[in-house]
Scaffold this active site. Structure first.
Site, short mmCIF file in Angstrom:
data_model
loop_
_atom_site.label_atom_id
_atom_site.label_comp_id
_atom_site.label_asym_id
_atom_site.label_seq_id
_atom_site.Cartn_x
_atom_site.Cartn_y
_atom_site.Cartn_z
N LYS A 121 -24.94 29.01 0.29
CA LYS A 121 -25.82 30.06 0.82
C LYS A 121 -27.26 29.70 0.43
O LYS A 121 -27.57 29.61 -0.76
CB LYS A 121 -25.42 31.42 0.23
CG LYS A 121 -26.16 32.58 0.88
CD LYS A 121 -25.43 33.88 0.64
CE LYS A 121 -26.26 35.08 1.06
NZ LYS A 121 -25.56 36.33 0.78
N ASP A 269 -20.78 42.62 10.19
CA ASP A 269 -20.86 41.18 9.91
C ASP A 269 -20.66 40.90 8.42
O ASP A 269 -20.54 39.75 8.02
CB ASP A 269 -22.20 40.59 10.38
CG ASP A 269 -23.39 41.37 9.85
OD1 ASP A 269 -23.42 42.60 10.02
OD2 ASP A 269 -24.28 40.76 9.23
N ASN A 270 -20.62 41.96 7.62
CA ASN A 270 -20.39 41.79 6.19
C ASN A 270 -19.03 42.35 5.76
O ASN A 270 -18.83 42.68 4.60
CB ASN A 270 -21.51 42.46 5.38
CG ASN A 270 -22.85 41.75 5.55
OD1 ASN A 270 -22.88 40.58 5.90
ND2 ASN A 270 -23.93 42.45 5.30
P1 AMP Z 1 -27.21 39.92 5.63
O1 AMP Z 1 -27.60 41.34 5.86
O2 AMP Z 1 -27.81 39.31 4.38
O3 AMP Z 1 -25.73 39.74 5.65
O4 AMP Z 1 -27.84 39.05 6.79
C1 AMP Z 1 -27.73 39.38 8.14
C2 AMP Z 1 -27.99 38.19 9.02
O5 AMP Z 1 -29.28 37.64 8.75
C3 AMP Z 1 -26.99 37.06 8.82
O6 AMP Z 1 -26.72 36.51 10.08
C4 AMP Z 1 -27.75 36.09 7.95
O7 AMP Z 1 -27.29 34.77 8.11
C5 AMP Z 1 -29.19 36.25 8.43
N1 AMP Z 1 -30.18 35.89 7.41
C6 AMP Z 1 -30.48 36.57 6.27
N2 AMP Z 1 -31.43 35.94 5.57
C7 AMP Z 1 -31.76 34.81 6.26
C8 AMP Z 1 -32.68 33.73 6.06
N3 AMP Z 1 -33.47 33.66 5.00
N4 AMP Z 1 -32.72 32.76 6.99
C9 AMP Z 1 -31.94 32.81 8.07
N5 AMP Z 1 -31.07 33.79 8.32
C10 AMP Z 1 -30.96 34.79 7.43
MG MG Z 2 -24.22 38.82 5.97
#
Ligand code: AMP
Ligand code: MG
Length: 519
Positions: A121, A269-270
């Site tokens: 990650k 998605d989580n």
């Molecule tokens: P999360 O809420 O952290 O699960 O993220 C939601 C979405 O945003 C997922 O598809 C992650 O892969 C994407 N995402 C979060 N942070 C980043 C980042 N720094 N660069 C690219 N994609 C991100």
């Molecule tokens: Mg996520």
């Protein structure tokens, strides 16, 4: 090390290999994607238990090869690197394609008959990065690393963490969303799970009316993760799998509620297709018992993912998944039954856990009211959840319920944040009276209670202290915390300080009580 990479071998691949341009990817589950090199990787910590589980020797874990592999600089023999495509409902709305924006899988390793996907990650941009840089900062990586392991040792189903490396590169983040981005140390966690497939991994194909690719994912899940149903006719098998997932998800949420864990971003998605806690972002631990508390600053207004909302949000997510797979089944009844099963299972299992937490093993008519009034009392009095339940095991059966306030409150007095305790005192009297009916001796009851009421949880302020030291180059507290969290139910006299309730300075401090998604 043997990598069999069945996810890549068996599921459809995006024909545009190694092309990082952000785009919509159709009819494919993943894109072959290389991690972007980092300038000066160094190991902060690894989990010896996870390394052992994967068959990695202690020497290998401190080798240069290990650091190079788990910083994304070098693939080990047999590894394949790819980013997965999925979608999701975020905060109640369909968000379209999301995908691994900063996660890069390194393939699946087999050890002793078990298969484990290894995933970095923060390893750089992928076709799914959208506006993001694909990177992660040290503070969020420490939080993910420590919490994955802490949850495992608490007995909560979760993805694991193998390693945490510093990249040697800076990452810019606007932590308070106030236009002041600052450079922070970049880091990469290698997380581990039998699979990182999410509800959104199936929803994405439903949103595109692509039942064919969705069926491939369902059959893959059946073959490898729900093999007990794989011999059934397809429709029955999908229903059985969904039913089982409802149970796993209910179990996971019961466990969260039991230890005071707030996920913070329960978007679909989580949500794991295996019922694992997945994606540690702006999560938090309940200090004072408050069901409306959420650590996530983005969710302050809505409180959608607050502590007390988690059971119903998981159900909402399961409903979205049921909708997404309905076309494969074309019969709503078994899906509705499974959702109802989630509700019933959750209620029964959460009640059982709460009874265990207060050490009541027999059934009496007043128990329902005892549980209800406990909830009210914990809320109206500011009580530290972890210390309260841990302390309760020190109550003795032979104390008279009419005893003085001081005697009745003594076992839980460490847990109080303030002195107004009327409602709690009332409850303690009631509990004391009920306790007398239990036949189990005090010592045995205390032992059993201490197996479900942890002494140590990864309190928000503890993780924050470890982060602040680590950002200055001293990683010792990260190591200490991992060690403490290895035995959360044991008394560890050398670590007594780590069981203390949140100090006043941490009450409203960012990182200690609130977290933004910026990570
Ligand atoms: P999360 O809420 O952290 O699960 O993220 C939601 C979405 O945003 C997922 O598809 C992650 O892969 C994407 N995402 C979060 N942070 C980043 C980042 N720094 N660069 C690219 N994609 C991100
Ligand atoms: Mg996520």
């Amino acid at each position: 090390m043997i990598f069999h990479n069945r996810y890549c071998m068996e599921l459809p691949q995006d024909p545009k290999q190694y092309l990082r341009t952000c785009r919509q990817v159709y009819e494919a589950c993943y894109t072959l994607t290389e991690a972007s090199p980092v300038s000066n990787p160094s190991l902060v910590i690894h989990s010896p238990e996870v390394a052992h589980m994967l068959g990695m020797s202690p020497d290998f874990c401190i080798s240069q090869e290990f650091v190079e592999a788990f910083s994304g600089n070098k693939l080990l023999d047999g590894m394949m690197s790819y980013a997965s495509c999925y979608g999701g409902h975020q905060f109640g709305n369909w968000a379209g394609q999301l995908g691994d924006g900063r996660a890069i899988s390194l393939g699946e390793l087999v050890h002793e008959g078990q298969s484990y996907e290894l995933q970095l990650k923060g390893a750089g941009p992928t076709p799914y990065s959208r506006m993001g840089d694909g990177r992660a900062v040290l503070r969020s990586s420490i939080r993910e690393f420590l919490c994955s392991e802490a949850m495992h040792h608490l007995g909560v189903p979760t993805t694991r963490a193998l390693s945490l490396v510093l990249t040697g590169d800076r990452v810019y983040r606007d932590m308070f969303y106030d236009g002041n981005a600052r450079p922070e140390p970049g880091a990469i966690v290698c997380r581990v799970a039998p699979s990182f497939l999410r509800f959104g991994s199936l929803e994405i194909f439903h949103s595109r009316r692509d039942t064919q690719t969705q069926k491939k994912v369902l059959d893959f899940l059946l073959r490898h993760h729900y093999p007990q149903f794989s011999q059934l006719p397809p429709k029955e098998a999908y229903c059985a799998m969904f039913h089982s997932l409802c149970e796993k998800t209910a179990h996971m949420v019961v466990q969260w509620m039991g230890v005071g864990f707030v996920h913070g971003v329960m978007n679909t998605d989580n949500m794991s297709m295996l019922g694992l806690t997945i994606d540690y972002g702006p999560y938090g631990w309940i200090d004072n018992y408050d069901p409306s508390w959420t650590p996530n600053t983005t969710d302050f207004m809505q409180q959608r993912y607050a502590f007390g909302q988690q059971p119903s949000m998981a159900l909402w997510n399961l409903e979205k998944l049921a909708n997404a797979i309905y076309p494969q089944i074309e019969d709503a009844k078994p899906l509705e039954d499974a959702l109802q099963y989630y509700v019933d299972y959750f209620e029964r299992s959460y009640r059982d856990l709460r009874m265990k937490k207060i050490g009541l093993h027999e059934e009496y008519p007043e128990d329902k009211e005892i549980l209800l009034s406990l909830n009210r009392a914990l809320q109206s009095t500011e009580v530290d959840m972890t210390l309260f339940f841990r302390g309760l095991s020190r109550c003795k059966k032979d104390v008279d319920e009419r005893a003085s306030q001081q005697i009745l409150m003594e076992p839980v007095c460490d847990s109080l944040y303030r002195s107004s305790t009327d409602e709690l005192l009332l409850w303690m009297r009631r509990y004391q009276k009920r306790l007398q009916k239990e036949s189990m001796p005090d010592v045995e009851r205390a032992k059993q209670m201490n197996r479900v009421n942890p002494k140590y949880v990864l309190r928000n302020y503890l993780a924050q202290q470890a982060i602040e030291k680590s950002e200055e180059g001293d990683h010792s507290l990260v190591h200490t915390l991992l060690d403490v969290m290895r035995n959360p139910f044991e008394e560890q006299s050398q670590y007594e300080d780590f069981s203390q309730k949140r100090p006043e300075w941490a009450r409203n401090k960012p990182g200690c009580s609130t977290l933004s998604c910026s990570s």
